[in-house]
Motif scaffolding. Sequence first.
Motif, PDB file in Angstrom:
ATOM      1  N   ASN A   1      34.195  -7.932  22.620  1.00 42.97           N
ATOM      2  CA  ASN A   1      32.985  -8.257  23.382  1.00 42.97           C
ATOM      3  C   ASN A   1      32.737  -7.257  24.520  1.00 42.97           C
ATOM      4  O   ASN A   1      32.006  -7.536  25.472  1.00 42.97           O
ATOM      5  CB  ASN A   1      33.054  -9.682  23.936  1.00 42.97           C
ATOM      6  N   GLN A   2      33.382  -6.069  24.404  1.00 44.56           N
ATOM      7  CA  GLN A   2      33.120  -4.931  25.297  1.00 44.56           C
ATOM      8  C   GLN A   2      33.516  -5.187  26.762  1.00 44.56           C
ATOM      9  O   GLN A   2      32.833  -4.763  27.692  1.00 44.56           O
ATOM     10  CB  GLN A   2      31.645  -4.518  25.216  1.00 44.56           C
TER      11      GLN A   2
ATOM     12  N   ARG B 254      37.685 -15.414  30.322  1.00 47.63           N
ATOM     13  CA  ARG B 254      36.669 -16.471  30.212  1.00 47.63           C
ATOM     14  C   ARG B 254      35.415 -16.144  31.017  1.00 47.63           C
ATOM     15  O   ARG B 254      34.308 -16.491  30.623  1.00 47.63           O
ATOM     16  CB  ARG B 254      37.239 -17.813  30.692  1.00 47.63           C
ATOM     17  N   THR B 255      35.594 -15.464  32.146  1.00 56.22           N
ATOM     18  CA  THR B 255      34.452 -15.236  33.037  1.00 56.22           C
ATOM     19  C   THR B 255      33.760 -13.889  32.813  1.00 56.22           C
ATOM     20  O   THR B 255      32.609 -13.715  33.222  1.00 56.22           O
ATOM     21  CB  THR B 255      34.897 -15.322  34.509  1.00 56.22           C
ATOM     22  N   ALA B 256      34.463 -12.941  32.167  1.00 56.11           N
ATOM     23  CA  ALA B 256      33.893 -11.603  31.980  1.00 56.11           C
ATOM     24  C   ALA B 256      32.783 -11.616  30.951  1.00 56.11           C
ATOM     25  O   ALA B 256      32.798 -12.406  29.992  1.00 56.11           O
ATOM     26  CB  ALA B 256      34.990 -10.631  31.558  1.00 56.11           C
ATOM     27  N   ILE B 257      31.799 -10.726  31.148  1.00 56.39           N
ATOM     28  CA  ILE B 257      30.719 -10.545  30.182  1.00 56.39           C
ATOM     29  C   ILE B 257      30.750  -9.102  29.678  1.00 56.39           C
ATOM     30  O   ILE B 257      31.460  -8.248  30.223  1.00 56.39           O
ATOM     31  CB  ILE B 257      29.347 -10.870  30.807  1.00 56.39           C
ATOM     32  N   SER B 258      29.981  -8.814  28.654  1.00 60.49           N
ATOM     33  CA  SER B 258      29.954  -7.488  28.050  1.00 60.49           C
ATOM     34  C   SER B 258      29.683  -6.410  29.100  1.00 60.49           C
ATOM     35  O   SER B 258      28.768  -6.538  29.913  1.00 60.49           O
ATOM     36  CB  SER B 258      28.879  -7.435  26.970  1.00 60.49           C
TER      37      SER B 258
ATOM     38  N   VAL C  58      34.575  -4.585  33.700  1.00 55.02           N
ATOM     39  CA  VAL C  58      35.908  -4.006  33.829  1.00 55.02           C
ATOM     40  C   VAL C  58      36.806  -5.025  34.522  1.00 55.02           C
ATOM     41  O   VAL C  58      36.429  -5.570  35.582  1.00 55.02           O
ATOM     42  CB  VAL C  58      35.882  -2.698  34.636  1.00 55.02           C
ATOM     43  N   VAL C  59      37.955  -5.305  33.938  1.00 54.02           N
ATOM     44  CA  VAL C  59      38.978  -6.155  34.562  1.00 54.02           C
ATOM     45  C   VAL C  59      40.113  -5.242  35.001  1.00 54.02           C
ATOM     46  O   VAL C  59      40.714  -4.543  34.180  1.00 54.02           O
ATOM     47  CB  VAL C  59      39.496  -7.239  33.598  1.00 54.02           C
ATOM     48  N   LEU C  60      40.394  -5.252  36.278  1.00 55.81           N
ATOM     49  CA  LEU C  60      41.352  -4.315  36.866  1.00 55.81           C
ATOM     50  C   LEU C  60      42.494  -5.055  37.552  1.00 55.81           C
ATOM     51  O   LEU C  60      42.259  -5.827  38.490  1.00 55.81           O
ATOM     52  CB  LEU C  60      40.640  -3.419  37.890  1.00 55.81           C
TER      53      LEU C  60
END
Length: 451
Positions: free
Chosen positions: A323-324, A414-418, A421-423
């Motif tokens: 999901n990018q 769960r909270t990230a969208i396309s 960036v999760v760092l």
Amino acid sequence: MNFRDKQIIVLGLAKSGTAVAKILQKLGAKVIVNDAKPEEQCKGKNELESLGIKVICGSHPDDLISYETDLVIKNPGIPYHIPPIQTALSLQIPVITEVEVAYQLSKAPFIGITGSNGKTTTTTLIGEIIEQAGLNPIVAGNIGTVVSEQAFLANENQVLVTELSSFQLKGTQSFRPKIGVIINIYPAHLDYHKSMEDYILSKAKLFQNQTPEDYAVLNVDCEECVKLIPSIKSQIFQFSKKYEVERGTYVSKGIIYWKDQERTESILPVSELSLKGEHNVENVLAAITATRLYGVDVEIIREVLRDFKGVEHRLEFVRTTPNQVTYYNDSKATNPTATITALKSFPQKVILIAGGLDRGIDFHELIEPFEQHVKELITFGQTAEKLSKVAKLAGLDRIYTVDNVDSAVELAARTAISGDVVLLSPACASWDMFSSFEERGRMFKEAVHKI
């Protein structure tokens, strides 16, 4: 230094303590190893005892240090205020780290690298360049390989490329690298050093014993580095992202140049560097300066810089999910300055996972970076509450606290969208929950691959 028949106390049974104890026994010293950890946690105890080395675990006995003790070698992370070290100092017994032993034993010259941020990347890059030049580097030190163990085996045709922490340098006496590199100096480890002055003085020991035959490499964009210049006796070469330097490496109009007394050479455009991020330009300039001083040809340096991808746990790309959403592991960011640098490496606001050991700092320097670069904060560890308060001051409304790294990754997923960036860039040391930043980073990557 002649170690034969010397009475030596080794404090700390970690990798460095175990290695140096074995070396000293081979050299004829009378060695006692002491570690305050419970006996069941003293890894390596049985091996050392099978070699005839006495090992005491569980406490620091009152009579451990006496007038008969010739030398104390301490694990770099052990603070100086503990009783055995205070007793040794009061008796004027030398207290050193194994880096000093390494220097005493080594037939090979040293390139020593220190700094608040970027040590591992710079050390690894210098090692890669020298390896490509066929000049037999041994990469060791704070990077994970015990330097005394390597120095004991090294020959005069090799070079020890050594990452050095302030903890290690504080315990040196005669250590003298052929080339010493300070990448930068920012507030860090003040719980250990108790003052910025002691932290800076510990870093500056890198240059303390150098002579005009040696080289000091300094970042002149860093104010604290510039302040060291009057005390340095070796030949000074500088690097800068902002200014043309008299001798050293600099950036001008997007091109990296090397300059010495004889010539100015174009290395390559910054845009061609394989390492991304403004902070890595600093690391690259330091590495170019050190390796040119060691005699490496420009073309070899150029080739390595175009291929070098960086090191594990330092802004390390982990994966992009279907999901990018892209995940980066920056577990080596053990202070706020490192986290700020990481945040500035991304064009968009990120979901930041942070937290760890509480060293008594308030994190207020993160308010503006959080406001500008963070869309969501997930905290864990001892500093979770402090970081959450700073995030509120920065105006963030998506702030969460979890118990561990796995939960942090699950929540981010769960909270990230396309396009997010999760760092992981903790801004803290790892020792509240993990044995090392490496363990923290590996657990993060494992959690990401489970998504």
